[in-house]
Design a protein around this motif. Structure first.
Motif, PDB file in Angstrom:
ATOM      1  N   LEU A 109     -36.699  -5.034 -20.816  1.00 49.97           N
ATOM      2  CA  LEU A 109     -36.266  -6.349 -20.368  1.00 49.97           C
ATOM      3  C   LEU A 109     -35.356  -6.307 -19.155  1.00 49.97           C
ATOM      4  CD1 LEU A 109     -35.616  -7.907 -23.901  1.00 49.97           C
ATOM      5  CD2 LEU A 109     -37.649  -8.143 -22.461  1.00 49.97           C
ATOM      6  N   ASN A 110     -35.159  -5.123 -18.559  1.00 51.31           N
ATOM      7  CA  ASN A 110     -34.457  -5.034 -17.280  1.00 51.31           C
ATOM      8  C   ASN A 110     -35.009  -3.858 -16.490  1.00 51.31           C
ATOM      9  OD1 ASN A 110     -33.331  -2.901 -18.700  1.00 51.31           O
ATOM     10  ND2 ASN A 110     -31.218  -3.589 -18.521  1.00 51.31           N
ATOM     11  N   ASP A 111     -34.704  -3.819 -15.211  1.00 49.05           N
ATOM     12  CA  ASP A 111     -35.262  -2.775 -14.347  1.00 49.05           C
ATOM     13  C   ASP A 111     -34.752  -1.394 -14.704  1.00 49.05           C
ATOM     14  OD1 ASP A 111     -36.765  -4.607 -12.933  1.00 49.05           O
ATOM     15  OD2 ASP A 111     -35.328  -4.808 -11.285  1.00 49.05           O
ATOM     16  N   THR A 112     -33.536  -1.303 -15.214  1.00 53.03           N
ATOM     17  CA  THR A 112     -32.956   0.004 -15.546  1.00 53.03           C
ATOM     18  C   THR A 112     -33.448   0.532 -16.895  1.00 53.03           C
ATOM     19  OG1 THR A 112     -31.020  -1.071 -16.526  1.00 53.03           O
ATOM     20  CG2 THR A 112     -30.873  -0.435 -14.199  1.00 53.03           C
ATOM     21  N   LYS A 113     -34.209  -0.271 -17.609  1.00 57.75           N
ATOM     22  CA  LYS A 113     -34.781   0.102 -18.913  1.00 57.75           C
ATOM     23  C   LYS A 113     -33.705   0.415 -19.952  1.00 57.75           C
ATOM     24  CE  LYS A 113     -39.098   1.794 -16.905  1.00 57.75           C
ATOM     25  NZ  LYS A 113     -39.804   0.525 -17.134  1.00 57.75           N
ATOM     26  N   THR A 114     -32.599  -0.289 -19.883  1.00 54.44           N
ATOM     27  CA  THR A 114     -31.543  -0.138 -20.887  1.00 54.44           C
ATOM     28  C   THR A 114     -31.506  -1.328 -21.840  1.00 54.44           C
ATOM     29  OG1 THR A 114     -29.934  -1.090 -19.348  1.00 54.44           O
ATOM     30  CG2 THR A 114     -30.119   1.314 -19.408  1.00 54.44           C
ATOM     31  N   LEU A 115     -32.476  -2.211 -21.714  1.00 50.92           N
ATOM     32  CA  LEU A 115     -32.609  -3.348 -22.617  1.00 50.92           C
ATOM     33  C   LEU A 115     -34.064  -3.371 -23.077  1.00 50.92           C
ATOM     34  CD1 LEU A 115     -30.652  -5.584 -23.611  1.00 50.92           C
ATOM     35  CD2 LEU A 115     -31.630  -7.070 -21.848  1.00 50.92           C
ATOM     36  N   LEU A 116     -34.263  -3.266 -24.381  1.00 49.95           N
ATOM     37  CA  LEU A 116     -35.606  -3.087 -24.939  1.00 49.95           C
ATOM     38  C   LEU A 116     -35.890  -4.178 -25.964  1.00 49.95           C
ATOM     39  CD1 LEU A 116     -38.177  -1.275 -25.371  1.00 49.95           C
ATOM     40  CD2 LEU A 116     -36.857  -0.075 -27.138  1.00 49.95           C
ATOM     41  N   PHE A 129     -38.315 -11.112 -33.033  1.00 50.64           N
ATOM     42  CA  PHE A 129     -38.320 -10.299 -31.819  1.00 50.64           C
ATOM     43  C   PHE A 129     -36.936  -9.674 -31.730  1.00 50.64           C
ATOM     44  CE2 PHE A 129     -37.742  -9.765 -27.192  1.00 50.64           C
ATOM     45  CZ  PHE A 129     -38.872  -9.012 -26.900  1.00 50.64           C
ATOM     46  N   TYR A 130     -36.895  -8.336 -31.697  1.00 53.12           N
ATOM     47  CA  TYR A 130     -35.634  -7.597 -31.785  1.00 53.12           C
ATOM     48  C   TYR A 130     -35.257  -7.068 -30.408  1.00 53.12           C
ATOM     49  CZ  TYR A 130     -37.033  -7.690 -36.693  1.00 53.12           C
ATOM     50  OH  TYR A 130     -37.430  -8.087 -37.933  1.00 53.12           O
ATOM     51  N   ILE A 131     -33.983  -7.243 -30.022  1.00 47.89           N
ATOM     52  CA  ILE A 131     -33.514  -6.803 -28.713  1.00 47.89           C
ATOM     53  C   ILE A 131     -32.455  -5.722 -28.907  1.00 47.89           C
ATOM     54  CG2 ILE A 131     -32.374  -7.514 -26.581  1.00 47.89           C
ATOM     55  CD1 ILE A 131     -33.626 -10.272 -26.974  1.00 47.89           C
ATOM     56  N   TYR A 132     -32.676  -4.590 -28.222  1.00 42.49           N
ATOM     57  CA  TYR A 132     -31.803  -3.424 -28.323  1.00 42.49           C
ATOM     58  C   TYR A 132     -31.175  -3.130 -26.972  1.00 42.49           C
ATOM     59  CZ  TYR A 132     -34.133  -2.631 -32.782  1.00 42.49           C
ATOM     60  OH  TYR A 132     -34.618  -2.776 -34.061  1.00 42.49           O
ATOM     61  N   ASN A 133     -29.897  -2.794 -26.998  1.00 48.71           N
ATOM     62  CA  ASN A 133     -29.168  -2.408 -25.791  1.00 48.71           C
ATOM     63  C   ASN A 133     -28.837  -0.919 -25.871  1.00 48.71           C
ATOM     64  OD1 ASN A 133     -27.822  -3.116 -23.287  1.00 48.71           O
ATOM     65  ND2 ASN A 133     -25.909  -2.728 -24.366  1.00 48.71           N
ATOM     66  N   TRP A 134     -28.945  -0.230 -24.752  1.00 50.52           N
ATOM     67  CA  TRP A 134     -28.678   1.208 -24.713  1.00 50.52           C
ATOM     68  C   TRP A 134     -27.252   1.489 -24.268  1.00 50.52           C
ATOM     69  CZ3 TRP A 134     -30.728   5.769 -26.151  1.00 50.52           C
ATOM     70  CH2 TRP A 134     -30.125   6.928 -25.634  1.00 50.52           C
ATOM     71  N   ASP A 135     -26.562   2.399 -24.977  1.00 52.61           N
ATOM     72  CA  ASP A 135     -25.344   2.998 -24.431  1.00 52.61           C
ATOM     73  C   ASP A 135     -25.416   4.501 -24.695  1.00 52.61           C
ATOM     74  OD1 ASP A 135     -23.425   3.908 -26.726  1.00 52.61           O
ATOM     75  OD2 ASP A 135     -24.031   1.912 -27.365  1.00 52.61           O
ATOM     76  N   THR A 177     -23.481   6.667 -25.806  1.00 57.27           N
ATOM     77  CA  THR A 177     -22.867   7.242 -27.004  1.00 57.27           C
ATOM     78  C   THR A 177     -23.726   7.008 -28.244  1.00 57.27           C
ATOM     79  OG1 THR A 177     -20.648   6.936 -26.090  1.00 57.27           O
ATOM     80  CG2 THR A 177     -20.823   7.251 -28.471  1.00 57.27           C
ATOM     81  N   ASN A 178     -24.128   5.769 -28.454  1.00 57.67           N
ATOM     82  CA  ASN A 178     -24.829   5.400 -29.684  1.00 57.67           C
ATOM     83  C   ASN A 178     -26.338   5.344 -29.541  1.00 57.67           C
ATOM     84  OD1 ASN A 178     -22.346   4.810 -31.260  1.00 57.67           O
ATOM     85  ND2 ASN A 178     -22.100   3.205 -29.714  1.00 57.67           N
ATOM     86  N   GLY A 179     -26.832   5.341 -28.322  1.00 60.77           N
ATOM     87  CA  GLY A 179     -28.269   5.182 -28.119  1.00 60.77           C
ATOM     88  C   GLY A 179     -28.659   3.721 -28.182  1.00 60.77           C
ATOM     89  N   TRP A 180     -29.829   3.437 -28.767  1.00 58.53           N
ATOM     90  CA  TRP A 180     -30.314   2.064 -28.882  1.00 58.53           C
ATOM     91  C   TRP A 180     -29.607   1.363 -30.039  1.00 58.53           C
ATOM     92  CZ3 TRP A 180     -32.674   0.323 -24.863  1.00 58.53           C
ATOM     93  CH2 TRP A 180     -33.497   1.138 -24.099  1.00 58.53           C
ATOM     94  N   THR A 181     -29.016   0.206 -29.755  1.00 56.35           N
ATOM     95  CA  THR A 181     -28.292  -0.570 -30.762  1.00 56.35           C
ATOM     96  C   THR A 181     -28.876  -1.982 -30.809  1.00 56.35           C
ATOM     97  OG1 THR A 181     -26.251   0.668 -30.353  1.00 56.35           O
ATOM     98  CG2 THR A 181     -26.043  -1.435 -31.485  1.00 56.35           C
ATOM     99  N   LEU A 182     -29.205  -2.445 -32.002  1.00 57.34           N
ATOM    100  CA  LEU A 182     -29.719  -3.799 -32.160  1.00 57.34           C
ATOM    101  C   LEU A 182     -28.605  -4.804 -31.859  1.00 57.34           C
ATOM    102  CD1 LEU A 182     -32.016  -5.708 -33.055  1.00 57.34           C
ATOM    103  CD2 LEU A 182     -31.163  -5.469 -35.399  1.00 57.34           C
ATOM    104  N   THR A 183     -28.826  -5.653 -30.863  1.00 58.00           N
ATOM    105  CA  THR A 183     -27.806  -6.622 -30.466  1.00 58.00           C
ATOM    106  C   THR A 183     -28.201  -8.054 -30.753  1.00 58.00           C
ATOM    107  OG1 THR A 183     -28.692  -6.631 -28.208  1.00 58.00           O
ATOM    108  CG2 THR A 183     -26.851  -5.136 -28.665  1.00 58.00           C
ATOM    109  N   THR A 184     -29.514  -8.337 -30.774  1.00 55.88           N
ATOM    110  CA  THR A 184     -29.958  -9.711 -30.972  1.00 55.88           C
ATOM    111  C   THR A 184     -31.252  -9.726 -31.767  1.00 55.88           C
ATOM    112  OG1 THR A 184     -28.980 -10.408 -28.859  1.00 55.88           O
ATOM    113  CG2 THR A 184     -30.623 -11.868 -29.829  1.00 55.88           C
TER     114      THR A 184
END
Length: 609
Positions: A453-460, A468-474, A476-483
């Motif tokens: 969902l973004n050009d940097t591929k840190t939002l999946l 529909f599940y949205i994950y944010n990358w950091d 430290t934790n990797g993919w985290t469910l945010t929404t």
């Protein structure tokens, strides 16, 4: 998330973006809108028929509303290009809720899996430009991938001072479909123009009713300036069962290069140069041998069974090979112990040579600890039942590689967390074959499709049946469910402004709902009182509530929130029952309230888009 429209008609593209950079128009159910403000452009209706026919495309098929349990393969809106055509990454998902097994609706949709080149988006909507003349060709193929029906639209050099609601396609041709056993050659994804001739190249395939997912793919060509059915050819280097992906243009002669990946093994590959002017190909690389054991990999040709079946392998985008002039990319491979040890392809752009290396020494957990029991099949009907997609991205200067399993069958792996787990590795800065286990994330239900969902591929984004599940990358934790959006999503993608669109199943009549889930629009607003309860004894009580707004990545955002009090026992300071507050990106925003009586009052939040 904001619902902005409900579909009101059949056989219309629900969301269609004009792909020309000079234009700022997006069409919702063919009605023109300003892409920035979403204001309606009255009188503007998208034209998808040639000038000899009616202006508007409205009669391809009937009964094309989204049906949540539709079993009709002709139904077009349910996860196909007629649902959405955007210039950035877009994915489709239909939700057949019938029996599992041999049915073309039990497949993962493939429209976002045609390109390894990060500069060319895998999409049914393409804009191809002649770098010498600046002539442009717009192409839109609205074929549903689960059927042998399609229409190919083209606009050659549409006038720069006219919108697509004021100009007709140069050519529209296609095939109305058939239920017989004849294979039909059809175009899929168009790539680039030949720098040496008036031709374009692309990927095509052989499709038969009920047999659309062998895969049996080929290379295609057509005319650039006279794109039509008379100038098409779809049978170049047809390969069964292979999946073609576009790599890029040759650095030597500008000819397009394609990777052919065997469906039924994890180790058979060809790289082919399309010699466009002569309608043939040259093999630039081939390897049909299983690897030997090395490092942490047992190598070999794994047994295709319930542990991991015949899955379609989808390559990552290519990237600069550290310390070399090469481009490199990852292709999934599982050894005889069912552990992921991906191929690392290298493209030496100084002479157009290709080599295939492998990540055979993985530090930390091997994939089978977390990812296993992946259904797959070599059935002609549902060969895309299971898809393994690996993708790489960079965040904070570090490269990562995520491998995902997607399953097309309804709730097939809901009860097996091993089949619902995505695994991510850290990539060594100097050696792309050196991987270290980083983290895992388990999807709450069967992952039917995914989209960045973004050009940097840190939002999946991950498509499920329930949500529909949205994950944010950091890092430290990797993919985290945010929404979690409780919607049955049929298509999600981005336009050129990075606004995220969703077409989801409507709550009645089967009509589609059009949603915007842009990061600047809050998907969650929190209102937290200073105390959980108040004891009113006759005197007013002064207190506060904290207000925050969060986007799909789980980040605080600054936005205007209108607050209104529903009830007679509370006001804002000064006695008002409505107020507007601007939230903060860094902390809660405090709002003064006054408790004026005993009883229940609510604070309702609204946001304008």
């Amino acid at each position: 998330m904001a619902k902005i429209k409900r579909a009101s008609r059949g056989s219309a593209v629900t969301v269609f973006e004009d792909p020309r950079p000079s234009k700022n128009t997006i069409y919702l159910d063919h009605q023109a809108h300003d892409k920035t403000t979403l204001a309606t452009k009255f009188g503007g209706t998208l034209r998808l028929k040639p000038s000899s026919e009616s202006d508007d495309f409205n009669a391809y098929a009937s009964g094309s509303w989204i049906e949540l349990t539709d079993i009709n393969a002709h139904s077009l809106r349910a996860g196909a290009p007629i649902t959405m055509a955007l210039t950035k990454e877009t994915a489709y998902c239909w939700h057949y809720e019938g029996a599992n097994g041999s049915n073309q609706l039990n497949n993962v949709d493939y429209w976002n899996f045609f390109s390894i080149d990060p500069t060319i988006q895998s999409s049914p909507l393409r804009r191809i430009v002649d770098s010498n003349t600046n002539d442009e060709l717009l192409l839109y193929n609205n074929r549903p991938s689960h059927y042998n029906w399609y229409y190919q639209h083209s606009w050659f050099n549409p006038s720069s001072d006219r919108e697509l609601d004021d100009t007709n396609p140069t050519s529209v041709y296609g095939y109305v479909g058939s239920t017989n056993s004849t294979d039909h050659q059809e175009p899929c994804f168009w790539t680039v123009k030949d720098p040496n001739s008036d031709r374009v190249s692309g990927i095509a395939g052989y499709f038969r009713y009920g047999y659309s997912f062998r895969p049996w793919m080929s290379i295609a060509r057509n005319s650039f300036s006279s794109f039509n059915s008379s100038n098409d050819k779809y049978d170049i280097s047809a390969s069964n069962p292979y999946w073609y992906m576009y790599i890029g243009q040759s650095t030597q002669d500008g000819q397009p290069l394609y990777l052919a990946t065997h469906h039924d093994t994890d180790y058979t590959h060809y790289i082919r140069r399309h010699n466009i002017s002569t309608d043939n190909t040259t093999d630039m690389f081939s390897n049909t041998s299983a690897p030997g054991a090395s490092g942490t990999s047992y190598g070999g040709a794994r047994t295709m069974n319930a542990t991991i079946g015949q899955v379609q392998k989808i390559s990552s985008k290519h990237f600069d090979d550290p310390g070399a002039n090469d481009k490199c990319w990852y292709v999934p491979y599982f050894d005889t112990s069912y552990n992921y040890h991906p191929w690392v392809f290298r493209w030496d752009q100084s002479n157009d040579t290709f080599t295939r290396d492998q990540a055979t020494n993985i530090t930390g957990d091997l994939s089978s600890t977390h990812m296993l029991n992946l259904p797959g099949t070599n059935s002609d009907t549902y060969g895309f039942l299971g898809v393994v997609w690996n993708e790489t991205f960079v965040n904070g200067g570090n490269r990562y590689l995520t491998v995902m399993y997607l399953c097309g069958e309804h709730r097939r792996v809901d009860s097996d967390p091993l089949a619902r787990t995505f695994v991510t590795y850290s990539v060594d800065a100097a050696d792309p074959t050196a991987l270290t286990h980083h983290s895992t994330v388990t999807i709450p239900e069967t992952a039917k499709q995914a989209v960045f969902l973004n050009d940097t591929k840190t939002l999946l984004g991950v498509f499920g049946v329930d949500a529909f599940y949205i994950y944010n990358w950091d890092n430290t934790n990797g993919w985290t469910l945010t929404t979690t959006l409780a919607e049955k999503a049929f298509a999600v993608g981005r336009d050129s402004t990075d606004r995220i669109w969703m077409v989801a199943g409507g709550r009645d009549n089967g009509y589609a709902d059009i949603h915007v889930i842009t990061p600047t629009i809050p998907v969650r607003i929190t209102i937290t009182p200073a105390q959980s309860s108040y004891n009113h004894t006759g005197s007013n009580i002064n207190s506060t509530v904290d207000v925050s707004a969060y986007n799909i990545a789980g980040e605080r955002i600054a936005t205007d929130v209108e607050l209104s009090i529903d009830g007679s026992t509370m006001t804002f300071s000064g006695g008002a029952t409505t107020t507007t507050v601007t939230t903060s990106t860094s902390a809660e925003t405090s709002v003064n309230i006054v408790i004026t009586g005993a009883g229940l009052s609510d604070i309702v939040a609204n946001v304008s888009i």
